[in-house]
Design a protein around this motif. Sequence first.
Motif, PDB file in Angstrom:
ATOM      1  N   ASN A 164       0.854  -1.159   0.015  1.00  0.00           N
ATOM      2  CA  ASN A 164      -0.171   0.020   0.158  1.00  0.00           C
ATOM      3  C   ASN A 164       0.828   1.178   0.024  1.00  0.00           C
ATOM      4  OD1 ASN A 164      -2.477  -1.207   0.081  1.00  0.00           O
ATOM      5  ND2 ASN A 164      -2.644  -1.313   2.349  1.00  0.00           N
ATOM      6  N   GLN A 165       2.038   1.260   0.870  1.00  0.00           N
ATOM      7  CA  GLN A 165       2.747   2.380   0.988  1.00  0.00           C
ATOM      8  C   GLN A 165       3.523   2.776  -0.480  1.00  0.00           C
ATOM      9  OE1 GLN A 165       3.426   4.635   3.466  1.00  0.00           O
ATOM     10  NE2 GLN A 165       1.677   3.827   4.251  1.00  0.00           N
ATOM     11  N   ILE A 166       3.634   1.485  -0.820  1.00  0.00           N
ATOM     12  CA  ILE A 166       4.866   1.448  -2.132  1.00  0.00           C
ATOM     13  C   ILE A 166       3.728   2.336  -3.497  1.00  0.00           C
ATOM     14  CG2 ILE A 166       5.675   0.517  -4.117  1.00  0.00           C
ATOM     15  CD1 ILE A 166       6.792  -1.437  -2.111  1.00  0.00           C
ATOM     16  N   SER A 167       2.388   1.501  -3.427  1.00  0.00           N
ATOM     17  CA  SER A 167       1.395   2.084  -4.524  1.00  0.00           C
ATOM     18  C   SER A 167       1.062   3.810  -4.421  1.00  0.00           C
ATOM     19  CB  SER A 167       0.109   1.186  -4.254  1.00  0.00           C
ATOM     20  OG  SER A 167       0.331   0.104  -4.770  1.00  0.00           O
ATOM     21  N   GLU A 168       0.945   4.086  -2.838  1.00  0.00           N
ATOM     22  CA  GLU A 168       0.800   5.395  -2.535  1.00  0.00           C
ATOM     23  C   GLU A 168       1.955   6.238  -3.152  1.00  0.00           C
ATOM     24  OE1 GLU A 168      -0.270   5.959   1.542  1.00  0.00           O
ATOM     25  OE2 GLU A 168      -1.922   4.672   1.289  1.00  0.00           O
ATOM     26  N   SER A 169       3.232   5.872  -2.968  1.00  0.00           N
ATOM     27  CA  SER A 169       4.214   6.734  -3.272  1.00  0.00           C
ATOM     28  C   SER A 169       4.299   6.772  -4.674  1.00  0.00           C
ATOM     29  CB  SER A 169       5.450   6.062  -2.959  1.00  0.00           C
ATOM     30  OG  SER A 169       5.544   5.727  -1.434  1.00  0.00           O
ATOM     31  N   LEU A 170       4.180   5.698  -5.431  1.00  0.00           N
ATOM     32  CA  LEU A 170       4.204   5.855  -6.909  1.00  0.00           C
ATOM     33  C   LEU A 170       3.069   6.566  -7.571  1.00  0.00           C
ATOM     34  CD1 LEU A 170       4.734   1.947  -7.852  1.00  0.00           C
ATOM     35  CD2 LEU A 170       6.430   4.013  -8.286  1.00  0.00           C
ATOM     36  N   LYS A 171       1.644   6.713  -6.816  1.00  0.00           N
ATOM     37  CA  LYS A 171       0.898   7.505  -7.229  1.00  0.00           C
ATOM     38  C   LYS A 171       1.255   8.973  -7.143  1.00  0.00           C
ATOM     39  CE  LYS A 171      -4.138   8.577  -6.456  1.00  0.00           C
ATOM     40  NZ  LYS A 171      -5.186   8.300  -5.831  1.00  0.00           N
ATOM     41  N   ILE A 172       1.875   9.396  -6.031  1.00  0.00           N
ATOM     42  CA  ILE A 172       2.294  10.753  -5.810  1.00  0.00           C
ATOM     43  C   ILE A 172       3.218  11.317  -7.062  1.00  0.00           C
ATOM     44  CG2 ILE A 172       3.317  12.221  -4.065  1.00  0.00           C
ATOM     45  CD1 ILE A 172       2.056  10.492  -1.760  1.00  0.00           C
ATOM     46  N   ILE A 173       4.330  10.319  -6.821  1.00  0.00           N
ATOM     47  CA  ILE A 173       5.426  10.558  -7.791  1.00  0.00           C
ATOM     48  C   ILE A 173       4.711  10.897  -9.201  1.00  0.00           C
ATOM     49  CG2 ILE A 173       7.573   9.559  -8.828  1.00  0.00           C
ATOM     50  CD1 ILE A 173       7.860   8.322  -6.200  1.00  0.00           C
ATOM     51  N   ARG A 174       4.029   9.917  -9.700  1.00  0.00           N
ATOM     52  CA  ARG A 174       3.154  10.045 -11.048  1.00  0.00           C
ATOM     53  C   ARG A 174       2.508  11.292 -11.108  1.00  0.00           C
ATOM     54  NH1 ARG A 174       1.289   4.966 -10.765  1.00  0.00           N
ATOM     55  NH2 ARG A 174       2.637   3.379 -11.342  1.00  0.00           N
ATOM     56  N   GLU A 175       1.815  11.714 -10.105  1.00  0.00           N
ATOM     57  CA  GLU A 175       0.962  12.896 -10.283  1.00  0.00           C
ATOM     58  C   GLU A 175       1.933  14.351 -10.256  1.00  0.00           C
ATOM     59  OE1 GLU A 175      -1.540  12.810  -6.597  1.00  0.00           O
ATOM     60  OE2 GLU A 175      -2.913  11.357  -7.807  1.00  0.00           O
ATOM     61  N   VAL A 176       2.895  14.061  -9.587  1.00  0.00           N
ATOM     62  CA  VAL A 176       3.675  15.494  -9.643  1.00  0.00           C
ATOM     63  C   VAL A 176       4.600  15.452 -10.874  1.00  0.00           C
ATOM     64  CG1 VAL A 176       5.826  16.342  -8.755  1.00  0.00           C
ATOM     65  CG2 VAL A 176       4.391  15.443  -7.003  1.00  0.00           C
ATOM     66  N   LEU A 177       4.989  14.367 -11.442  1.00  0.00           N
ATOM     67  CA  LEU A 177       5.784  14.560 -12.682  1.00  0.00           C
ATOM     68  C   LEU A 177       4.934  14.448 -13.886  1.00  0.00           C
ATOM     69  CD1 LEU A 177       8.206  11.237 -12.162  1.00  0.00           C
ATOM     70  CD2 LEU A 177       8.871  13.605 -12.356  1.00  0.00           C
ATOM     71  N   LYS A 178       3.627  14.292 -13.751  1.00  0.00           N
ATOM     72  CA  LYS A 178       2.701  14.577 -14.731  1.00  0.00           C
ATOM     73  C   LYS A 178       2.515  16.115 -14.986  1.00  0.00           C
ATOM     74  CE  LYS A 178      -0.506  11.093 -15.176  1.00  0.00           C
ATOM     75  NZ  LYS A 178      -1.851  10.395 -14.927  1.00  0.00           N
ATOM     76  N   LYS A 179       2.365  16.860 -13.881  1.00  0.00           N
ATOM     77  CA  LYS A 179       2.175  18.132 -13.893  1.00  0.00           C
ATOM     78  C   LYS A 179       3.524  18.877 -14.608  1.00  0.00           C
ATOM     79  CE  LYS A 179      -0.608  18.297  -9.897  1.00  0.00           C
ATOM     80  NZ  LYS A 179      -0.812  18.600  -8.263  1.00  0.00           N
ATOM     81  N   GLU A 180       4.520  18.309 -14.002  1.00  0.00           N
ATOM     82  CA  GLU A 180       5.812  18.905 -14.584  1.00  0.00           C
ATOM     83  C   GLU A 180       6.075  18.383 -16.113  1.00  0.00           C
ATOM     84  OE1 GLU A 180       8.760  17.821 -11.854  1.00  0.00           O
ATOM     85  OE2 GLU A 180       8.046  18.998 -10.152  1.00  0.00           O
ATOM     86  N   ASP A 181       5.771  17.274 -16.564  1.00  0.00           N
ATOM     87  CA  ASP A 181       5.846  16.747 -17.649  1.00  0.00           C
ATOM     88  C   ASP A 181       5.307  17.379 -18.807  1.00  0.00           C
ATOM     89  OD1 ASP A 181       6.694  13.272 -17.143  1.00  0.00           O
ATOM     90  OD2 ASP A 181       8.166  15.047 -17.076  1.00  0.00           O
ATOM     91  N   LEU A 182       4.144  18.089 -18.446  1.00  0.00           N
ATOM     92  CA  LEU A 182       3.457  18.717 -19.515  1.00  0.00           C
ATOM     93  C   LEU A 182       4.681  19.943 -20.252  1.00  0.00           C
ATOM     94  CD1 LEU A 182       0.132  19.559 -17.902  1.00  0.00           C
ATOM     95  CD2 LEU A 182       0.618  17.924 -19.718  1.00  0.00           C
ATOM     96  N   VAL A 183       5.288  20.445 -19.615  1.00  0.00           N
ATOM     97  CA  VAL A 183       6.216  21.574 -20.181  1.00  0.00           C
ATOM     98  C   VAL A 183       7.253  20.760 -20.945  1.00  0.00           C
ATOM     99  CG1 VAL A 183       7.913  23.009 -19.617  1.00  0.00           C
ATOM    100  CG2 VAL A 183       5.980  23.252 -18.362  1.00  0.00           C
TER     101      VAL A 183
END
Length: 192
Positions: A164-183
């Motif tokens: 669960n902790q790993i899944s939550e961590s990956l989800k957070i990382i994906r969300e942050v990178l998704k926002k930054e990857d638009l640029v």
Amino acid sequence: MQTNLNENRLIDRLKRGDAIAFDTLFKIYGPKLYSFALKYLRSESESEELVQVVFVKIWENRKALKTDLSFKSYLFTIALNQIRKYFNKRAITLNYLNQLSGEDFESNKTVDSIDYASLLKRVDEIVDGFPERKKLIFQKSRKEGKSSKEIAAELEITAGAVDNQISESLKIIREVLKKEDLVLLLFLALFL
């Protein structure tokens, strides 16, 4: 026979901390070891680094060297173990990046132009912002390559809690990178 005798003398001297004997063994085996590493690693710089790592280990463990065993075999066994570590670490890193992106990094042309070191650094920055427990679990899983069961045993929690902790961590990382990857995606689309 004479060569073995000379090598045994060098190893005896090396065991006593003789830097000249060390240097002589390096000159004899360094180029051979480099060629061996280059066949596997296919990188001159990685091969040079591997030779240095192997000889540092030889120096650090010089007192335990045995003259009755083949020094060459010992040397190349250390090298082969280092090569395995290199490929294991690379596989863990690629798996880590694949899970973050949900894509196959080796086959994606646009991803080839991304600076992986920068991406990993950014992910590390995101992970550093996690609560200590989540951060520890994530690092043990993704950086050290430990299984959920191993982490659970170490931290005295359930494997499900680790997952669960790993899944939550990956989800957070994906969300942050998704926002930054638009640029980043806009830049790649316009200039590549």
